[in-house]
Design an enzyme around this catalytic site. Sequence first.
Site, PDB file in Angstrom:
ATOM      1  N   HIS A 234       1.765   2.144  -3.520  1.00 41.41           N
ATOM      2  CA  HIS A 234       0.821   2.982  -4.284  1.00 41.41           C
ATOM      3  C   HIS A 234       1.071   4.465  -4.028  1.00 41.41           C
ATOM      4  CE1 HIS A 234      -1.486  -0.228  -5.942  1.00 41.41           C
ATOM      5  NE2 HIS A 234      -1.954  -0.671  -4.798  1.00 41.41           N
TER       6      HIS A 234
ATOM      7  N   GLU B  83       0.832  -1.208   0.000  1.00 45.07           N
ATOM      8  CA  GLU B  83       0.000   0.000   0.000  1.00 45.07           C
ATOM      9  C   GLU B  83       0.867   1.259   0.000  1.00 45.07           C
ATOM     10  OE1 GLU B  83      -3.063  -0.336  -0.732  1.00 45.07           O
ATOM     11  OE2 GLU B  83      -3.173  -2.490  -0.390  1.00 45.07           O
TER      12      GLU B  83
HETATM   13 ZN   LIG Z   1      -2.757  -2.572  -4.639  1.00 43.91          ZN
END
Ligand SMILES: [Zn+2]
Length: 179
Positions: free
Chosen positions: A119, A116
Amino acid sequence: MLLRRIAAAFVAVLALGGVQAVTAGPAAAAPRTLYYDAGQAQEFKAVVDQGAQIWNSRVTNVRLLPVPAGSTPNIRVYADNGWPRAQTTSLGNGRWYMGRQAVNQGYHPPRIAAHEFGHLLGLPDRRTGLCADLMSGSSAPVSCTNAYPNAREAATVNNNFATVARMPAATFVWSGSRP
Ligand SMILES: [Zn+2]
């Protein structure tokens, strides 16, 4: 006299090449620091820190650090019962969720956290199914415990922060196979 002639020739070569080697190049830019707030990550606070440290050990152009008290973070991390997911407002800014739905299915929490953060650092999902790829996310087997970006993923992040890369706002969902 000979020395002066050599120096003149050197300058001429530089001029011909149109290179900027005459001036000392600027020192490498200091890594950009992104502050994250894991204060609302509940039981996952330590694993959020682990995800940040994983990135700090693999890239040089950006650092992820806990936000100092009283400052506004670039990244806010939450925990809830949904899928892990990230919402970016721009490169390095936004929020992500440590979703218990994936943790409860057995996905490796440090891998989720590093994924995460990936991202937020400008990487999209690439559902290759490969455990060696951090951004393969839930497409890799639940048994995958690799929480580190591969060399290409790390290089992409370094490139993203080497220039003023732009990334449109986006939402990424871990989306496992089972509801
Ligand atoms: Zn993802």
